[in-house]
Design a protein around this motif. Structure first.
Motif, PDB file in Angstrom:
ATOM      1  N   LYS A 114     -32.850 -65.266  63.293  1.00 46.07           N
ATOM      2  CA  LYS A 114     -33.417 -66.092  62.556  1.00 46.07           C
ATOM      3  C   LYS A 114     -33.550 -67.416  63.252  1.00 46.07           C
ATOM      4  O   LYS A 114     -32.615 -67.862  64.181  1.00 46.07           O
ATOM      5  CB  LYS A 114     -32.276 -66.517  61.325  1.00 46.07           C
ATOM      6  CG  LYS A 114     -32.725 -67.684  60.409  1.00 46.07           C
ATOM      7  CD  LYS A 114     -31.739 -67.780  59.209  1.00 46.07           C
ATOM      8  CE  LYS A 114     -32.259 -68.610  58.238  1.00 46.07           C
ATOM      9  NZ  LYS A 114     -31.286 -68.554  57.113  1.00 46.07           N
ATOM     10  N   GLY A 160     -20.457 -60.543  60.358  1.00 47.13           N
ATOM     11  CA  GLY A 160     -20.392 -61.087  59.075  1.00 47.13           C
ATOM     12  C   GLY A 160     -21.005 -60.207  57.981  1.00 47.13           C
ATOM     13  O   GLY A 160     -21.170 -60.733  56.930  1.00 47.13           O
ATOM     14  N   ASN A 161     -21.017 -58.694  58.233  1.00 43.60           N
ATOM     15  CA  ASN A 161     -21.543 -57.901  57.186  1.00 43.60           C
ATOM     16  C   ASN A 161     -20.541 -57.529  56.457  1.00 43.60           C
ATOM     17  O   ASN A 161     -19.161 -57.531  56.782  1.00 43.60           O
ATOM     18  CB  ASN A 161     -22.300 -56.819  57.984  1.00 43.60           C
ATOM     19  CG  ASN A 161     -23.509 -57.038  58.691  1.00 43.60           C
ATOM     20  OD1 ASN A 161     -24.336 -57.395  58.145  1.00 43.60           O
ATOM     21  ND2 ASN A 161     -23.207 -56.964  60.124  1.00 43.60           N
ATOM     22  N   PRO A 214     -25.941 -68.377  69.606  1.00 43.03           N
ATOM     23  CA  PRO A 214     -27.331 -68.419  69.439  1.00 43.03           C
ATOM     24  C   PRO A 214     -28.001 -68.252  70.700  1.00 43.03           C
ATOM     25  O   PRO A 214     -27.483 -68.708  71.929  1.00 43.03           O
ATOM     26  CB  PRO A 214     -27.352 -69.774  68.948  1.00 43.03           C
ATOM     27  CG  PRO A 214     -26.150 -70.055  68.287  1.00 43.03           C
ATOM     28  CD  PRO A 214     -25.092 -69.281  69.118  1.00 43.03           C
ATOM     29  N   ALA A 225     -19.438 -64.097  55.733  1.00 41.43           N
ATOM     30  CA  ALA A 225     -20.649 -64.791  56.708  1.00 41.43           C
ATOM     31  C   ALA A 225     -20.243 -65.978  56.970  1.00 41.43           C
ATOM     32  O   ALA A 225     -20.563 -66.623  58.146  1.00 41.43           O
ATOM     33  CB  ALA A 225     -22.011 -64.458  56.283  1.00 41.43           C
ATOM     34  N   THR A 282     -27.600 -57.072  63.057  1.00 43.49           N
ATOM     35  CA  THR A 282     -27.954 -58.256  62.739  1.00 43.49           C
ATOM     36  C   THR A 282     -29.317 -58.502  62.814  1.00 43.49           C
ATOM     37  O   THR A 282     -30.055 -57.890  63.178  1.00 43.49           O
ATOM     38  CB  THR A 282     -27.385 -59.423  63.629  1.00 43.49           C
ATOM     39  OG1 THR A 282     -27.843 -59.396  64.917  1.00 43.49           O
ATOM     40  CG2 THR A 282     -25.733 -59.641  63.601  1.00 43.49           C
ATOM     41  N   LYS A 336     -30.363 -67.679  65.781  1.00 48.66           N
ATOM     42  CA  LYS A 336     -29.338 -67.223  65.474  1.00 48.66           C
ATOM     43  C   LYS A 336     -29.170 -65.762  65.075  1.00 48.66           C
ATOM     44  O   LYS A 336     -30.269 -65.354  64.576  1.00 48.66           O
ATOM     45  CB  LYS A 336     -28.652 -68.111  64.330  1.00 48.66           C
ATOM     46  CG  LYS A 336     -28.606 -69.511  64.736  1.00 48.66           C
ATOM     47  CD  LYS A 336     -27.771 -70.328  63.552  1.00 48.66           C
ATOM     48  CE  LYS A 336     -27.422 -71.805  63.901  1.00 48.66           C
ATOM     49  NZ  LYS A 336     -26.925 -72.552  62.557  1.00 48.66           N
ATOM     50  N   ARG A 337     -28.060 -64.946  65.258  1.00 47.84           N
ATOM     51  CA  ARG A 337     -27.912 -63.658  64.943  1.00 47.84           C
ATOM     52  C   ARG A 337     -27.222 -64.077  63.397  1.00 47.84           C
ATOM     53  O   ARG A 337     -26.067 -64.361  63.248  1.00 47.84           O
ATOM     54  CB  ARG A 337     -27.010 -62.748  65.970  1.00 47.84           C
ATOM     55  CG  ARG A 337     -27.519 -62.783  67.157  1.00 47.84           C
ATOM     56  CD  ARG A 337     -28.973 -62.708  67.528  1.00 47.84           C
ATOM     57  NE  ARG A 337     -29.139 -61.260  66.826  1.00 47.84           N
ATOM     58  CZ  ARG A 337     -30.461 -60.368  66.822  1.00 47.84           C
ATOM     59  NH1 ARG A 337     -31.115 -60.890  67.624  1.00 47.84           N
ATOM     60  NH2 ARG A 337     -30.839 -59.427  66.187  1.00 47.84           N
ATOM     61  N   VAL A 338     -27.988 -63.355  62.425  1.00 48.99           N
ATOM     62  CA  VAL A 338     -27.175 -63.689  61.229  1.00 48.99           C
ATOM     63  C   VAL A 338     -27.063 -62.268  60.524  1.00 48.99           C
ATOM     64  O   VAL A 338     -27.675 -61.223  60.953  1.00 48.99           O
ATOM     65  CB  VAL A 338     -28.188 -64.398  60.191  1.00 48.99           C
ATOM     66  CG1 VAL A 338     -28.458 -65.752  60.616  1.00 48.99           C
ATOM     67  CG2 VAL A 338     -29.606 -63.768  59.903  1.00 48.99           C
ATOM     68  N   PRO A 339     -25.984 -62.032  59.738  1.00 50.84           N
ATOM     69  CA  PRO A 339     -25.861 -60.554  59.350  1.00 50.84           C
ATOM     70  C   PRO A 339     -26.869 -59.870  58.676  1.00 50.84           C
ATOM     71  O   PRO A 339     -27.744 -60.433  57.751  1.00 50.84           O
ATOM     72  CB  PRO A 339     -24.669 -60.719  58.393  1.00 50.84           C
ATOM     73  CG  PRO A 339     -24.047 -62.262  58.586  1.00 50.84           C
ATOM     74  CD  PRO A 339     -25.231 -62.859  59.184  1.00 50.84           C
TER      75      PRO A 339
END
Length: 461
Positions: free
Chosen positions: A453, A149-150, A104, A41, A450, A118-121
């Motif tokens: 966040k 990022g997964n 983002p 990530a 995702t 933000k797009r987080v995994p």
């Protein structure tokens, strides 16, 4: 310990046998995936994209072995060259889309504040892939999950067990960190335990409606994400202004390619009464030109279905329709390779059918299609919507405005005009009703893999 076994529909031989992963093996994979995911990530997106393109090249390098291997596992003729052409289109399309999809979201500026989403995994994504397009269906989730990022665990269908190992070999050569991607041999029970224990963070499943219900039951109360692409009974509507020869050629291919074992294959056709007779005549003539046989032979255009039980279901739908008044147009004498008790099944076209017959309402997933006459767009819309499914629908016309108007009235995930049986990586692949929920492909597919966040940074005070 139980084994997962792939039996070839070509000759009944055993293609592959693998032991089901043990609890200890699964736990070790999960621990490795958690560690690798945190590190991955933090890797810049540009580097992740490069690794995915290296994975693509490693997969392409295997294609000469994959094509006959795939024929033996599920029966698709080698003359079609496997799935790597469309596979490449999807990988490259998703890589190109990832910058925009993962960027983002920045709201309108506000004095003294920095704000963004933000797009987080999601974390670990479990991909449960089917046998009918074992590379294309799996890549829909695997590549965007890794780009986002997964970590990924792939559970492939028993009928295409070797496809999972091909993914693993290509990932291992791509430079992907160890433990980030693992293809595991899992049975239904171990898959459901993996989900219900909340060991993974998202499940992407492609398969039957019954299978989707099992996935949802296993995920109940875990609050993990679930994406489901399930059954279909995709219709085509041929309007009076359609280019008839083109429509016939394309719809026949959409109905019988891969022996009709396509998620968005054409299973029912509605034709305007003014062109009905010409359409039916041409459709039957072209269908009769298929050559059923051993998929390892270059002149074979229709291979066996993936398993005898699938062929038996199609036989049941067809015979019930004929008993109820449906009329078959294709002469069995043209297809001597068709044999009861085997996966070899000729293509069939039925007319004088209606929606009291399973062949027009339940998923056949094989080489049979019913054709009905309609008097208007409104009648076609009503029949096309008379289904528990809603994946795609195709409209054959020279009037794009009419196609869009008709499409607005259809309960379906995708509306096609003058094409069918295609997945566009730039558009959402989704469905309604019993076809499932969620979306893959397009930027919406990245959003499913995702979580948002929000950052609210007060920089002046």
């Amino acid at each position: 310990m139980n084994d997962i076994v792939c039996i070839s529909p070509v000759d009944g031989s055993e293609v592959a046998r693998r032991p089901v992963a043990s609890t200890n093996q699964i736990d070790a994979v999960l621990a490795g995936a958690r560690k690798a995911q945190v590190e991955w990530a933090a890797v810049p997106l540009a580097e992740r994209k490069s690794v995915m393109l290296a994975f693509l090249e490693a997969m392409r390098a295997q294609n000469d072995e994959i094509v006959p291997e795939l024929a033996m596992q599920m029966g698709r003729p080698v003359r079609y060259g496997g799935e790597l052409r469309s596979f490449e289109e999807r990988v490259r399309g998703l890589v190109a889309l990832s910058d925009e999809a993962l960027a983002p979201i920045v709201p309108a500026s506000s004095a003294g504040l920095r704000r963004m989403i933000k797009r987080v995994p999601a974390g670990i994504v479990l991909v449960v892939a089917p046998w009918n397009y074992p590379y294309l269906t799996a890549v829909n989730a695997i590549v965007p999950a890794l780009l986002a990022g997964n970590a990924v665990i792939l559970k492939h269908a028993s009928q295409t067990l070797l496809a999972g190992e091909r993914f693993q070999a290509a990932m291992d050569k791509s430079g992907l960190p160890k433990g980030l991607f693992t293809a595991l041999a899992l049975d239904h029970a171990s898959t459901e335990r993996l989900i219900s224990s909340r060991s993974v963070d998202h499940v992407s499943f492609t398969g039957s409606v019954a299978g989707g219900r099992n996935i949802e039951r296993a995920a109940a109360g875990t609050f993990i994400g679930v994406g489901l692409e399930l059954g279909g009974k995709d219709p085509a509507y041929v309007r009076p202004d359609a280019s008839l020869d083109f429509a016939i050629e394309q719809i026949v291919d959409g109905a019988f390619f891969n022996s009709g074992q396509c998620c968005c294959g054409i299973e029912r056709v509605y034709v305007h009464e003014t062109v009905y007779d010409r359409f039916v005549e041409g459709f039957a003539e072209l269908t009769s030109a298929y050559r059923l046989g051993n998929p390892l032979q270059q002149d074979t255009t229709l291979g066996p279905m993936a398993a005898i039980r699938f062929a038996d279901l199609v036989r049941a739908h067809t015979s019930e329709a004929v008993a109820a008044g449906g009329r078959p147009l294709i002469d069995p004498a043209r297809f001597p390779e068709t044999r009861e008790g085997t996966a070899y099944l000729m293509p069939q076209v039925l007319v004088d059918v209606d929606h009291t017959m399973r062949v027009m309402t339940e998923e056949s997933f094989g080489p049979v299609v019913g054709i009905m006459k309609v008097a208007s767009d409104a009648a076609a819309i009503e029949l096309m919507n008379d289904s528990p499914y809603g994946l795609t629908a195709s409209i054959w016309t020279e009037d794009a405005e009419a196609a869009e108007t008709i499409g607005n009235g259809l309960a379906t995930g995708t509306v096609f005009m003058n094409r069918c049986d295609y997945v566009d990586p730039g558009l959402a692949w989704t469905g309604v009703k019993d076809t499932g929920r969620g979306a893959s492909m397009s930027r919406l597919g990245f959003e499913a893999l995702t979580r948002p966040k929000s950052f609210h940074l007060r920089v002046e005070h």
